[in-house]
Design a protein around this motif. Structure first.
Motif, PDB file in Angstrom:
ATOM      1  N   VAL A   1       0.838  -1.196   0.000  1.00  0.00           N
ATOM      2  CA  VAL A   1       0.000   0.000   0.000  1.00  0.00           C
ATOM      3  C   VAL A   1       0.876   1.251   0.000  1.00  0.00           C
ATOM      4  O   VAL A   1       1.976   1.261   0.564  1.00  0.00           O
ATOM      5  CB  VAL A   1      -0.950  -0.016   1.230  1.00  0.00           C
ATOM      6  N   THR A   2       0.387   2.290  -0.659  1.00  0.00           N
ATOM      7  CA  THR A   2       1.042   3.589  -0.682  1.00  0.00           C
ATOM      8  C   THR A   2       0.151   4.605   0.010  1.00  0.00           C
ATOM      9  O   THR A   2      -1.044   4.693  -0.294  1.00  0.00           O
ATOM     10  CB  THR A   2       1.305   4.057  -2.128  1.00  0.00           C
ATOM     11  N   ILE A   3       0.702   5.358   0.958  1.00  0.00           N
ATOM     12  CA  ILE A   3      -0.036   6.442   1.618  1.00  0.00           C
ATOM     13  C   ILE A   3       0.292   7.744   0.894  1.00  0.00           C
ATOM     14  O   ILE A   3       1.463   8.074   0.693  1.00  0.00           O
ATOM     15  CB  ILE A   3       0.363   6.585   3.099  1.00  0.00           C
ATOM     16  N   ILE A   4      -0.742   8.474   0.512  1.00  0.00           N
ATOM     17  CA  ILE A   4      -0.568   9.773  -0.136  1.00  0.00           C
ATOM     18  C   ILE A   4      -0.922  10.863   0.874  1.00  0.00           C
ATOM     19  O   ILE A   4      -2.055  10.929   1.357  1.00  0.00           O
ATOM     20  CB  ILE A   4      -1.468   9.922  -1.379  1.00  0.00           C
ATOM     21  N   GLY A   5       0.036  11.702   1.206  1.00  0.00           N
ATOM     22  CA  GLY A   5      -0.237  12.808   2.121  1.00  0.00           C
ATOM     23  C   GLY A   5      -0.833  13.983   1.360  1.00  0.00           C
ATOM     24  O   GLY A   5      -0.108  14.727   0.695  1.00  0.00           O
ATOM     25  N   ALA A   6      -2.143  14.148   1.455  1.00  0.00           N
ATOM     26  CA  ALA A   6      -2.827  15.193   0.691  1.00  0.00           C
ATOM     27  C   ALA A   6      -3.536  16.195   1.591  1.00  0.00           C
ATOM     28  O   ALA A   6      -4.467  16.877   1.157  1.00  0.00           O
ATOM     29  CB  ALA A   6      -3.827  14.559  -0.281  1.00  0.00           C
ATOM     30  N   ASP A   7      -3.105  16.308   2.838  1.00  0.00           N
ATOM     31  CA  ASP A   7      -3.702  17.273   3.761  1.00  0.00           C
ATOM     32  C   ASP A   7      -3.302  18.684   3.331  1.00  0.00           C
ATOM     33  O   ASP A   7      -2.111  19.010   3.280  1.00  0.00           O
ATOM     34  CB  ASP A   7      -3.201  16.995   5.177  1.00  0.00           C
TER      35      ASP A   7
ATOM     36  N   LEU B   1      -1.105  22.525  -6.038  1.00  0.00           N
ATOM     37  CA  LEU B   1      -1.356  21.117  -6.355  1.00  0.00           C
ATOM     38  C   LEU B   1      -2.666  20.878  -7.091  1.00  0.00           C
ATOM     39  O   LEU B   1      -2.971  19.737  -7.452  1.00  0.00           O
ATOM     40  CB  LEU B   1      -1.352  20.288  -5.065  1.00  0.00           C
ATOM     41  N   GLY B   2      -3.458  21.913  -7.328  1.00  0.00           N
ATOM     42  CA  GLY B   2      -4.775  21.737  -7.930  1.00  0.00           C
ATOM     43  C   GLY B   2      -4.756  20.997  -9.256  1.00  0.00           C
ATOM     44  O   GLY B   2      -5.627  20.152  -9.532  1.00  0.00           O
TER      45      GLY B   2
ATOM     46  N   ALA C   1      -6.503  12.827   3.345  1.00  0.00           N
ATOM     47  CA  ALA C   1      -6.971  14.097   2.795  1.00  0.00           C
ATOM     48  C   ALA C   1      -7.126  15.178   3.852  1.00  0.00           C
ATOM     49  O   ALA C   1      -7.509  16.304   3.521  1.00  0.00           O
ATOM     50  CB  ALA C   1      -8.305  13.891   2.071  1.00  0.00           C
ATOM     51  N   GLY C   2      -6.854  14.868   5.113  1.00  0.00           N
ATOM     52  CA  GLY C   2      -6.967  15.882   6.161  1.00  0.00           C
ATOM     53  C   GLY C   2      -8.417  16.234   6.459  1.00  0.00           C
ATOM     54  O   GLY C   2      -9.333  15.464   6.182  1.00  0.00           O
ATOM     55  N   ARG C   3      -8.609  17.411   7.021  1.00  0.00           N
ATOM     56  CA  ARG C   3      -9.953  17.861   7.383  1.00  0.00           C
ATOM     57  C   ARG C   3     -10.746  18.228   6.135  1.00  0.00           C
ATOM     58  O   ARG C   3     -10.201  18.810   5.189  1.00  0.00           O
ATOM     59  CB  ARG C   3      -9.884  19.074   8.313  1.00  0.00           C
ATOM     60  N   LEU C   4     -12.028  17.916   6.160  1.00  0.00           N
ATOM     61  CA  LEU C   4     -12.899  18.301   5.055  1.00  0.00           C
ATOM     62  C   LEU C   4     -13.206  19.790   5.130  1.00  0.00           C
ATOM     63  O   LEU C   4     -13.132  20.405   6.195  1.00  0.00           O
ATOM     64  CB  LEU C   4     -14.196  17.502   5.109  1.00  0.00           C
TER      65      LEU C   4
ATOM     66  N   SER D   1      -8.595  21.369  -0.455  1.00  0.00           N
ATOM     67  CA  SER D   1      -8.851  19.947  -0.249  1.00  0.00           C
ATOM     68  C   SER D   1      -8.804  19.184  -1.577  1.00  0.00           C
ATOM     69  O   SER D   1      -9.290  19.696  -2.599  1.00  0.00           O
ATOM     70  CB  SER D   1     -10.226  19.764   0.403  1.00  0.00           C
ATOM     71  N   PRO D   2      -8.230  17.979  -1.599  1.00  0.00           N
ATOM     72  CA  PRO D   2      -8.151  17.191  -2.841  1.00  0.00           C
ATOM     73  C   PRO D   2      -9.484  16.538  -3.178  1.00  0.00           C
ATOM     74  O   PRO D   2      -9.633  15.306  -3.160  1.00  0.00           O
ATOM     75  CB  PRO D   2      -7.075  16.152  -2.520  1.00  0.00           C
ATOM     76  N   ARG D   3     -10.468  17.340  -3.523  1.00  0.00           N
ATOM     77  CA  ARG D   3     -11.834  16.837  -3.709  1.00  0.00           C
ATOM     78  C   ARG D   3     -11.911  15.765  -4.794  1.00  0.00           C
ATOM     79  O   ARG D   3     -12.675  14.804  -4.680  1.00  0.00           O
ATOM     80  CB  ARG D   3     -12.764  18.003  -4.047  1.00  0.00           C
ATOM     81  N   LEU D   4     -11.125  15.933  -5.858  1.00  0.00           N
ATOM     82  CA  LEU D   4     -11.194  14.956  -6.949  1.00  0.00           C
ATOM     83  C   LEU D   4     -10.749  13.577  -6.483  1.00  0.00           C
ATOM     84  O   LEU D   4     -11.337  12.561  -6.877  1.00  0.00           O
ATOM     85  CB  LEU D   4     -10.323  15.425  -8.121  1.00  0.00           C
TER      86      LEU D   4
END
Length: 269
Positions: A16-22, A84-85, A109-112, A117-120
């Motif tokens: 597994v790969t964790i993506i830090g997108a916060d 990053l968008g 993805a951190g807090r909503l 936020s990486p919505r996509l």
């Protein structure tokens, strides 16, 4: 959230790969699990502006965490997150293709509700999970986001993961209140969580404790759900050691507490 994501990744049944997108920036994994021994000198911003294809850049910046687990750091700061968008669409395409290579992905993805936020990524994930504790302040904070998800159906498949069931409300009570299917429960243990949050040495009984067992059970359940595309028939139990369903039933559900509080306010008006 990050502690839970890392704990699930270590317990995950496949690579597994964790993506830090916060979008807040920084990296709790580099500061905690690695205890600051690794600099935040690479990450998603490098992928966004790399000359090579996204898949190759992702492999280049990925940091080994433990056997079968990789971590891609996110933005170094909230200012970097603004850049990053344009990455989310090509990144989502690459992540979707990792399954064929026998690898899964967990996106932190951190807090909503954050501006960057990486919505996509949330919308295109096989399963998108809202993580919350079970006390009233946490449920109150999560309620508007859960309502929006249920109303708009923005996520392909949505679920609820609770941390600390029975503190004070059950996972089932939280799921009923928020209107999302309960897909996992992580037992509360501050000391055991420090293994992932701060990189401390696990206690001797760590592997047999409720915290580690709940991570393993939830990881298996989530993996099964994403591979089948349907909710699991049952959700993992993560009640504290010695707890029983009868004890939980003695605690009024959060919806009942809120209704009683509303009645009291109306009486006092």
């Amino acid at each position: 959230m990050t502690t839970t994501a890392l704990g699930l990744a270590v317990a995950w049944p496949r690579p597994v790969t964790i993506i830090g997108a916060d979008p807040v920036g920084g990296s709790a994994i580099l500061a905690g699990w690695f205890q600051g021994a690794r600099d935040h000198d690479t990450g998603l911003l490098d992928v966004a502006f790399a000359a090579e294809p996204v898949a190759e850049a992702l492999d280049r910046v990925a940091v080994p965490v433990t056997e079968g687990v990789r971590f891609v750091p996110g933005a170094r700061s909230h200012l970097e997150a603004r850049e990053l968008g344009n990455l989310w669409a090509p990144l989502a395409d690459v992540l979707a293709g990792l399954d064929a290579a026998g690898q899964d992905v967990i996106v932190d993805a951190g807090r909503l509700g954050m501006a960057e936020s990486p919505r996509l990524l949330l919308e295109r994930a096989d399963l998108t999970v809202l993580v919350t504790r079970t006390d009233l302040p946490a449920l109150a904070a999560a309620r508007s986001h859960a309502d929006l998800v249920v109303r708009t159906r923005a996520w392909k498949q949505a679920g609820l993961l609770v941390v600390g069931p029975g503190r004070p409300y059950s996972g089932r009570g939280a799921a009923k209140l928020l209107g999302l299917p309960l897909v996992g429960q992580i037992a509360h243990s501050t000391k055991d969580a420090e293994t992932y949050h701060q990189g401390t040495t696990p206690r001797p009984r760590f592997p047999k404790g409720a915290f580690a067992r709940s991570l393993q059970e939830t990881a298996r359940a989530l993996r099964g759900q994403t591979s089948l595309g349907t909710p699991p028939a049952t959700t993992p139990s993560a009640e504290p050691d010695g707890a029983t369903d009868r004890a939980q039933e003695r605690v009024p559900g959060p919806a009942a507490v809120w209704a009683a509080a509303a009645d009291r306010r109306q009486e006092q008006a």
